[in-house]
Design a protein around this motif. Structure first.
Motif, PDB file in Angstrom:
ATOM      1  N   LEU B   6       0.854  -1.189   0.000  1.00 25.95           N
ATOM      2  CA  LEU B   6       0.000   0.000   0.000  1.00 25.95           C
ATOM      3  C   LEU B   6       0.890   1.239   0.000  1.00 25.95           C
ATOM      4  CD1 LEU B   6      -2.417  -1.227   2.818  1.00 25.95           C
ATOM      5  CD2 LEU B   6      -2.751  -1.410   0.355  1.00 25.95           C
ATOM      6  N   PRO B   7       0.437   2.324  -0.675  1.00 28.18           N
ATOM      7  CA  PRO B   7       1.271   3.535  -0.720  1.00 28.18           C
ATOM      8  C   PRO B   7       1.295   4.244   0.635  1.00 28.18           C
ATOM      9  CG  PRO B   7      -0.860   3.949  -1.735  1.00 28.18           C
ATOM     10  CD  PRO B   7      -0.843   2.490  -1.386  1.00 28.18           C
ATOM     11  N   SER B   8       2.429   4.816   0.965  1.00 26.99           N
ATOM     12  CA  SER B   8       2.537   5.585   2.218  1.00 26.99           C
ATOM     13  C   SER B   8       3.515   6.740   2.029  1.00 26.99           C
ATOM     14  CB  SER B   8       2.959   4.655   3.357  1.00 26.99           C
ATOM     15  OG  SER B   8       2.693   5.283   4.603  1.00 26.99           O
ATOM     16  N   GLY B   9       3.198   7.585   1.047  1.00 28.39           N
ATOM     17  CA  GLY B   9       4.072   8.724   0.775  1.00 28.39           C
ATOM     18  C   GLY B   9       5.184   8.336  -0.179  1.00 28.39           C
ATOM     19  N   LEU B  14       3.665   0.585   2.853  1.00 28.11           N
ATOM     20  CA  LEU B  14       3.018  -0.131   3.930  1.00 28.11           C
ATOM     21  C   LEU B  14       2.677  -1.527   3.399  1.00 28.11           C
ATOM     22  CD1 LEU B  14       2.086   0.353   6.871  1.00 28.11           C
ATOM     23  CD2 LEU B  14      -0.189   0.809   5.950  1.00 28.11           C
ATOM     24  N   GLU B  16       0.935  -5.053   3.931  1.00 30.21           N
ATOM     25  CA  GLU B  16      -0.130  -5.626   4.752  1.00 30.21           C
ATOM     26  C   GLU B  16      -0.132  -7.147   4.618  1.00 30.21           C
ATOM     27  OE1 GLU B  16      -4.710  -4.448   5.641  1.00 30.21           O
ATOM     28  OE2 GLU B  16      -4.213  -4.793   3.542  1.00 30.21           O
ATOM     29  N   LEU B  49       5.734  -1.113   8.032  1.00 28.48           N
ATOM     30  CA  LEU B  49       6.090   0.071   7.254  1.00 28.48           C
ATOM     31  C   LEU B  49       7.563  -0.060   6.875  1.00 28.48           C
ATOM     32  CD1 LEU B  49       4.883   2.978   6.431  1.00 28.48           C
ATOM     33  CD2 LEU B  49       6.402   3.805   8.226  1.00 28.48           C
TER      34      LEU B  49
END
Lengths: 286, 210
Positions: B6-9, B14, B16, B49
């Protein structure tokens, strides 16, 4: 040794440097100056390394007396700054004589001043940083009236000669921030995703070093239920149960249980630090 | 094993997983041999993360690395955090008897189980140095207090959900307190400030209540 004798700290006076990166896995946030660019600029103006510790002053109302001679610079918020009653230009270095009194009045643009003194604030470092983390309670205690702050040794670099006309105050009107995709964007309806970019938002009164809560349309969730807490980054925009977003900042809890719809791009975070309650905010795609 | 990225900046991903067990295995595998430019791994209950320095590794390369790391690599990991620690506990917590009653066991049985299983730090949450401990041999699910205490002392040994924990510093808290230890869990002046860092194996040892 040169010292700064604080007579009046104002609303809040905190020692901050560039923080403690890389310790989130131990539960420690980065912390550090909320307006990192302002700290780096203030430090450069007095010949300090970018990461030297300065003071982050919320709103103003600060008064201090120099004990010993020192160069200093005030950046970030824009407001009346004077030395022994004589105006000091913003975003410029000035030299204080022994006994000179520095006064920083109420900010008219932005909300967080940064005061750098040549040599840096010589507070004790914790986990490699002199930053006050207001949530975890790490680092130097908030500065109180009557406190003496020790100033560190002269850095090797000289005080640079700069053109004072390059300084711009923080904007007074609407501020546009760049957003990156967030990990839980798919927990929200398409309408919520659109509203984020199309609606005007306002900074609420609930805004500090931990997070900046915004007020605007309710961001409806497509997916309900609990999210197991997960790590956030500075700028993560989490949406609480009432549908209002909060931009998590330097002193945030390192994990959070609300879904993160988007992330404020690193290049826009300094602007968040200077938002005033009630000020309009808009978002664009980074 | 499933891994969703998942994108996180622009400086983190991220990852999962479906379960905490998968998070633990993947964390071990990622921590075994991270490429240059990966600056930090932050595990949580279902996610890790992966923070990078974009100047040293492109986000896409980090994503490819995360997708390809074999999970079984974890079993071969032996880092500083994998070394075990023994925490002596006086089992005289305020909630000990009530917690045993909730779980329908005797206090002796609760103590015996807590001090015999091997725990592992899954992740840190809530406060600096507050490790969430899990064990394959811990069968209990403990509800949190309805009203959190405003003040839990440092060293309080506690239970909540499927987790064990020890309060590193005095703080508010809603976990049920079963004992206390004098061991220092959090020392910001130390090179390893958190005793209970992710991955650490932990055993509790009963000492006479004083």
């Amino acid at each position: 040794m040169t010292r700064l004798h604080v007579e009046q700290p104002g609303a809040a006076a905190l020692v901050e440097d560039l923080g403690r990166p890389g310790l989130a896995h131990l539960g420690v946030a980065t912390s550090g100056a909320l307006d990192r660019g302002a700290l780096a600029l203030a430090n450069r103006l007095v010949g300090n390394p970018d990461g030297a510790a300065g003071l982050e002053l919320v709103l103003g109302g600060f008064r201090a007396r120099f004990e010993g001679e020192a160069w200093f610079a005030v950046t970030g918020a824009w407001g009346p700054v004077s030395l022994d009653g004589h105006p000091v230009p913003p975003y410029a270095s000035a030299r204080a004589r022994d006994g000179a009194v520095l006064e920083i009045g109420t900010a008219v643009r932005g909300i967080r001043y940064v005061l750098a003194v040549r040599g840096g604030i010589a507070a004790t470092a914790v986990l490699g940083s002199r930053s006050r983390d207001t949530l975890a309670g790490l680092g130097p205690e908030p500065v109180v009236a009557g406190q003496d702050l020790a100033i560190g040794a002269e850095p090797a670099a000289s005080v640079p000669v700069v053109d004072q006309d390059v300084a711009f105050p923080p904007p007074a009107g609407a501020v546009t921030l760049a957003l990156l995709a967030g990990p839980r964007a798919d927990w929200f309806t398409d309408a919520a995703g659109a509203a984020l970019f199309e609606s005007p938002w306002r900074l609420s009164e609930q805004a500090d070093r931990i997070g900046a809560r915004l007020v605007g349309p309710v961001l409806e969730r497509r997916r309900t239920g609990e999210l197991a807490s997960e790590a956030t980054v500075p700028g993560s925009m989490q949406v609480a149960g009432d549908g209002q977003p909060t931009i998590l900042l330097a002193d945030r809890p390192v994990t959070g249980g609300y879904p993160v719809i988007a992330i404020v791009a690193p290049g826009s975070l300094d602007a968040v630090a200077q938002l005033r309650p009630g000020q309009e905010v808009r978002f664009r795609h980074a | 094993m499933s891994r969703r990225l998942l994108p996180s900046g622009d400086a983190a991903l991220l990852v999962e997983c479906d379960s905490l067990e998968e998070v633990l295995a993947l964390h071990d595998a990622l921590a075994a041999d991270p490429p240059r430019g990966v600056v930090e791994l932050v595990p949580a209950a279902r996610t890790i993360l992966v923070s990078i320095d974009p100047a040293r590794i492109p986000l896409e390369s980090a994503a490819t690395w995360v997708r390809r790391v074999p999970a079984e690599a974890g079993s071969r990991v032996a880092g500083a955090a994998a070394e075990g620690v023994v925490i002596p506990v006086a089992y005289d917590g305020e909630d000990l008897a009530a917690t045993a009653t909730l779980l329908a066991v005797s206090t002796e049985a609760l103590i015996a189980r807590h001090s015999s299983v091997e725990w592992r730090v899954a992740f840190i949450g809530f406060a600096p140095g507050f490790g969430y401990l899990v064990s394959d041999d811990w069968p209990f699910e403990v509800p949190r207090l309805d009203a959190p205490r405003t003040r839990v002392p440092a060293g309080a040994v506690a239970l909540a959900g499927a987790f064990g924990g020890v309060y590193p510093r005095q703080s508010p808290g809603g976990w049920r307190l079963i004992g206390r230890t004098d061991v220092a869990l959090w020392d910001p002046d130390s090179a390893e400030p958190a005793l209970l860092a992710p991955g650490r194996r932990v055993r509790f040892e009963a000492i006479g209540a004083g």
